[in-house]
Scaffold this active site. Structure first.
Site, PDB file in Angstrom:
ATOM      1  N   GLU A   1       9.523   7.045   1.137  1.00 18.19           N
ATOM      2  CA  GLU A   1       8.677   7.385  -0.005  1.00 18.19           C
ATOM      3  C   GLU A   1       9.136   8.677  -0.667  1.00 18.19           C
ATOM      4  O   GLU A   1       9.364   8.733  -1.874  1.00 18.19           O
ATOM      5  CB  GLU A   1       7.223   7.514   0.440  1.00 18.19           C
ATOM      6  CG  GLU A   1       6.259   7.856  -0.673  1.00 18.19           C
ATOM      7  CD  GLU A   1       6.147   6.724  -1.680  1.00 18.19           C
ATOM      8  OE1 GLU A   1       6.574   6.950  -2.827  1.00 18.19           O
ATOM      9  OE2 GLU A   1       5.672   5.648  -1.332  1.00 18.19           O
TER      10      GLU A   1
ATOM     11  N   ASP B   1      10.824   9.154  -4.389  1.00 18.57           N
ATOM     12  CA  ASP B   1      10.134   9.871  -5.461  1.00 18.57           C
ATOM     13  C   ASP B   1      11.033  10.916  -6.110  1.00 18.57           C
ATOM     14  O   ASP B   1      11.125  11.012  -7.340  1.00 18.57           O
ATOM     15  CB  ASP B   1       8.876  10.550  -4.917  1.00 18.57           C
ATOM     16  CG  ASP B   1       7.754   9.561  -4.631  1.00 18.57           C
ATOM     17  OD1 ASP B   1       7.818   8.426  -5.133  1.00 18.57           O
ATOM     18  OD2 ASP B   1       6.818   9.934  -3.908  1.00 18.57           O
TER      19      ASP B   1
ATOM     20  N   SER C   1       5.235   2.626  -6.162  1.00 12.26           N
ATOM     21  CA  SER C   1       5.542   4.017  -5.852  1.00 12.26           C
ATOM     22  C   SER C   1       6.802   4.475  -6.558  1.00 12.26           C
ATOM     23  O   SER C   1       7.045   5.676  -6.700  1.00 12.26           O
ATOM     24  CB  SER C   1       5.695   4.208  -4.346  1.00 12.26           C
ATOM     25  OG  SER C   1       6.772   3.440  -3.861  1.00 12.26           O
TER      26      SER C   1
END
Length: 648
Positions: free
Chosen positions: A289, A293, A565
C-alpha cells in the site's frame, strides 16, 4: 482500547443482571445480530473497569450542509472563504442544557462529579465505571466479543437504555454495540507476476504498453498533464495516510531510477508520525500500500512534497489489526478539538476499539495520545476503509461530521471507494460480502458514504487499448490477472440520503439508465419487497482514476498492482497541483470539491463502459453521466485547472 491478554484474563463470568428496565428508560442503540465474524463470548466480570464515553449531541449539525455549500459551491459569493478551527468549535459545540442534563443524570445515578470530565471540544463526557455500574446505569449486559479471523476481542453489549429525557442529548455511548473491522483498499493485492528489476525509461516505449503496465508516462497521458515544474510551496504538501503498512526507501529509489530519473535518489515523504508510528522499513517488510501510494503520487506532484500521516505504534498498527481504526488517531492529531486528551487526560476515541496511549505493551509508545499536533494538509488521500454494516450509524455519522468540519476549513479529503464492486470484502458479513438473510443485498462502504468526502473509483486501460482511447471501469475476475477478484466499489448508502449537490445527477442516472434490480427506500425498509439497494441513499463514487495494472516496485521487485487505493492518490495529486497554482495567485485551496464537480462534470472524462459485479449480479453499469461505478469520470487536468483558476 484493545483488551490485552492480561486484561482478558480478568474477564470472568458474572451473574446475570436481574433488574427489569424501568418505564422511564428507552432503548438508545440495539444490534439485531453481530457481523458474521464476531463471536459473542462470556460476560465481563462485574468489577472490571470500563472507560465510559458519552458522545453529546452537537448544535447546528443540521446546518452543516448549508454551511459547507456556502464555502464550496462555485456559485456562492463565499466560495473558498473557509472557516477557522475556532469558528467551527463555536458553531457546533453542545448546548449547556445538553451538558448539564447528562451530568445531572450521571450524578443522580451515583457517579460523583469529580469522576466526570468534559472534553475541550465540548463533545464528550467521560468517566470510568465498573461493569456493574455501567450495566445498572444503562440496563444492559456486557460480554466479550471476539473476531474469528483476527482474534481481536472487545467488550460490547447487544443494546443499552437511557432515560427518555436524556435520549435527545446523546449521540452514542461506548463501550456500546460497536464492532469494527476495516481493511486496506487494495494496494496489497497479490501481483500477477514479478518482472525484471530494471525497466528502460522511455516515454514513447511506456505509452505503447499502457494496457499492460501503467507507468508515470501513462498517467500523464491519461490525465493530460505535463511534468511538474517550478519551485514548490512550503504550505501545500500532499497528505497521505497509512496505518500498519510501511514504505521502503529502496523501493522508491528503484522506481525513481527506472521511471522518473528527474526525481532525485533519496526523495521521501516528510514524516508526520502519530502516536509512536515509524517509517520507513526495510525492503523485505515493505508494504504494497505505502510503496504504491508514493510511487503513484511523486511523479504527479514533484517537486511538491508529500506528508506521511503514519498512525500508531507497531503493536497497535499490526498485532491487533487496528489498521483502519476508524481514523480517529489521525483526526485527533489533525484537530485538537476532536481529541479530548489535550486538556482533560481522556480521549474522544472509542476506548475499546481505538488504541489507548500510553501503550503498556513492551516497546509500545509511552507518550499520551497526540492531539492537534499537525495542521492538516490541503489535500489528504486515504486508501483504507470498511463497510457501513461494520458499525452503528451513530459512530459513522459522528465521524462524518468531522469530515464536514475539515471541509469547512478548506481541506479536501479523498477516499478509495473499495475493490469489491457492490459487495463488501468476502467473509466480512457473509461469504460473498453481501447483506441480508440470503446474502443478496448490496453492501455500501464506509466512510465512503459520508456526503462530505470525495470518493474515487477505479478505471483501467483494457487489453489492446491505448491511453488515447476512453478507459473502462475495472472488472477483473478472479485470476484475471490477480488471484482475487477486483472491481470498482460503488453503490448507495443505507445511512445518508442523497446530498443536494448530487440529486440531479443521481436522478438522471435512474431516469435514463434504471438498474434492473428491485430496491428499497431508506434503511427503515431495508430489503423490503426483495430490494437489494437503497434507491434514496447517497451515491458513490464521485469520481474515478486509473487503478489497475499499476507498475510498482515492492520488496525490491518490479510487479503490477491495483485497487482503488491506486486511483485515489492519483486524483488527490491532481487536486494538490491545482491548489499550488491557486495559492500562487493569492487564492485559497479548493477545499470540499464535490459541489463544483457535480455542477461542472464537463471537466472530467466520462466513463461509459464496465460494471462493478457482486452479490450474484453484474452490479451497476458505467453509463453517460454520473454512475455508481466510476462517478462523474476521470480527471482532465487542463480543464480542471482552467475551471478552478477562474473561481475566487
Amino acid at each position: 482500547m484493545r483488551i490485552t491478554c492480561i486484561a482478558f484474563a480478568l474477564v470472568l463470568a458474572a451473574t446475570a443482571q436481574g433488574a427489569a428496565v424501568p418505564n422511564s428508560h428507552v432503548v438508545h442503540e440495539k444490534r439485531e445480530s453481530p457481523p458474521s465474524k464476531w463471536v459473542k463470548r462470556e460476560k465481563i466480570s462485574s468489577s472490571y473497569v470500563l472507560p465510559m464515553r458519552i458522545g453529546l449531541k452537537q448544535r447546528n449539525l443540521d446546518r452543516g450542509h448549508s454551511f459547507l455549500m456556502d464555502v464550496s459551491h462555485p456559485d456562492s459569493p463565499n466560495y473558498a472563504k473557509h472557516w477557522t478551527p475556532e469558528e467551527v468549535i463555536e458553531m457546533f459545540s453542545p448546548t449547556e442544557k445538553t451538558v448539564d442534563a447528562v451530568k445531572e443524570w450521571l450524578i443522580d445515578f451515583g457517579i460523583n462529579s469529580d469522576r466526570i470530565t468534559h472534553s475541550d471540544n465540548q463533545g464528550w463526557i467521560a468517566f470510568d465505571a465498573t461493569t456493574e455500574e455501567a450495566e445498572n446505569l444503562l440496563h444492559t449486559e456486557y460480554h466479550i466479543y471476539e473476531h474469528s479471523s483476527t482474534g481481536h476481542v472487545t467488550p460490547a453489549c447487544d443494546s443499552y437504555h437511557v432515560p427518555k429525557h436524556i435520549r435527545e442529548h446523546v449521540d452514542y455511548i461506548t463501550p456500546g454495540i460497536r464492532l469494527l473491522s476495516a481493511t486496506k483498499r487494495g494496494g496489497t493485492r497479490p501481483p500477477t507476476k514479478t518482472l525484471p528489476g530494471y525497466f528502460p525509461w522511455s516515454e514513447e516505449g511506456e505509452l505503447a504498453t499502457c494496457d499492460k503496465a501503467i507507468t508515470p508516462a501513462c498517467k500523464y497521458a491519461l490525465t493530460k498533464q505535463k511534468y511538474p515544474f517550478g519551485k514548490p510551496r512550503s504550505d501545500n504538501s500532499l497528505g497521505i495516510y497509512e496505518e500498519g503498512d510501511y514504505y521502503a526507501q529502496e523501493d522508491l529509489d528503484l522506481f525513481f531510477a527506472n521511471f522518473t530519473p528527474y526525481i532525485p535518489h533519496g526523495t521521501h515523504p516528510s514524516p508526520a508520525f502519530i502516536d509512536g508510528a515509524e517509517a520507513p522499513t526495510d525492503t523485505a517488510n515493505a508494504g504494497g500500500e505505502s510503496d504504491l501510494d508514493f510511487e503513484l503520487a511523486y511523479p504527479l506532484i514533484y517537486p511538491q512534497t508529500i506528508t506521511l500521516y503514519q498512525t500508531d505504534d507497531l503493536y497497535y498498527a499490526t498485532n491487533l489489526n487496528v489498521t483502519s481504526g476508524s481514523f480517529n488517531t489521525l483526526l485527533d492529531a489533525l484537530d485538537g478539538s476532536y481529541c479530548t486528551y489535550s486538556a482533560y487526560g481522556e480521549t474522544g476515541d472509542d476506548p475499546n476499539l481505538d488504541p489507548v496511549y500510553p501503550d503498556p505493551t513492551p516497546g509500545g509508545y509511552k507518550g499520551k495520545l497526540q492531539c492537534g499536533i499537525y495542521k492538516p494538509t490541503n489535500v489528504i488521500s486515504i486508501s483504507y476503509g470498511g463497510q457501513e454494516s461494520d458499525l452503528p450509524a451513530y459512530y459513522q455519522q459522528r465521524q462524518c461530521n468531522e469530515f464536514m468540519k475539515l471541509g469547512l476549513q478548506g481541506h479536501s479529503i479523498f477516499f478509495a471507494s473499495g475493490d469489491d464492486g457492490v459487495a463488501g470484502p468476502p467473509g466480512d458479513d457473509s461469504s460473498n460480502g453481501c447483506l441480508g438473510d440470503n446474502s443478496t443485498i448490496f453492501s455500501p462502504a464506509w466512510p465512503n458514504s459520508c456526503p462530505w468526502v470525495t470518493n474515487v473509483g477505479a478505471t483501467k486501460v483494457y487489453p489492446g487499448r491505448t491511453v488515447f482511447e476512453p478507459e473502462s471501469a475495472v472488472v477483473d475476475p478472479e485470476g484475471q490477472p490477480y488471484s482475487i477478484a477486483f472491481s470498482s466499489g460503488g453503490g448507495f448508502s443505507n445511512i445518508y440520503p442523497q446530498p443536494d449537490y448530487q440529486k440531479a445527477a443521481v436522478a438522471a442516472f435512474f431516469e435514463k439508465h434504471n438498474p434492473p434490480y428491485p430496491y428499497y427506500e431508506g434503511n427503515s425498509s431495508f430489503g423490503a419487497n426483495g430490494g437489494i439497494y437503497n434507491r434514496i441513499g447517497r451515491g458513490y463514487p464521485d469520481v474515478a482514476a486509473n487503478g489497475d495494472n499499476i507498475a510498482t516496485y515492492n520488496q525490491g521487485n518490479y510487479s503490477s498492482s491495483g485497487g482503488t487505493s491506486a486511483s485515489t492518490p492519483i486524483f488527490a495529486s491532481i487536486v494538490n497541483r491545482i491548489n499550488e497554482l491557486r495559492l500562487n495567485t493569492g487564492k485559497n485551496p479548493i477545499g470540499f470539491m464535490n459541489p463544483a464537480l457535480y455542477s461542472n462534470p464537463w471537466m472530467l472524462n466520462d466513463i461509459t463502459n464496465g460494471t462493478n459485479p457482486g452479490c450474484g449480479t453484474v452490479g451497476f453499469s458505467a453509463v453517460p453521466g454520473w454512475d455508481p461505478v466510476t462517478g462523474l469520470g476521470t480527471p482532465n487536468y487542463p480543464k480542471m485547472l482552467a475551471f478552478f483558476l477562474t473561481l475566487p
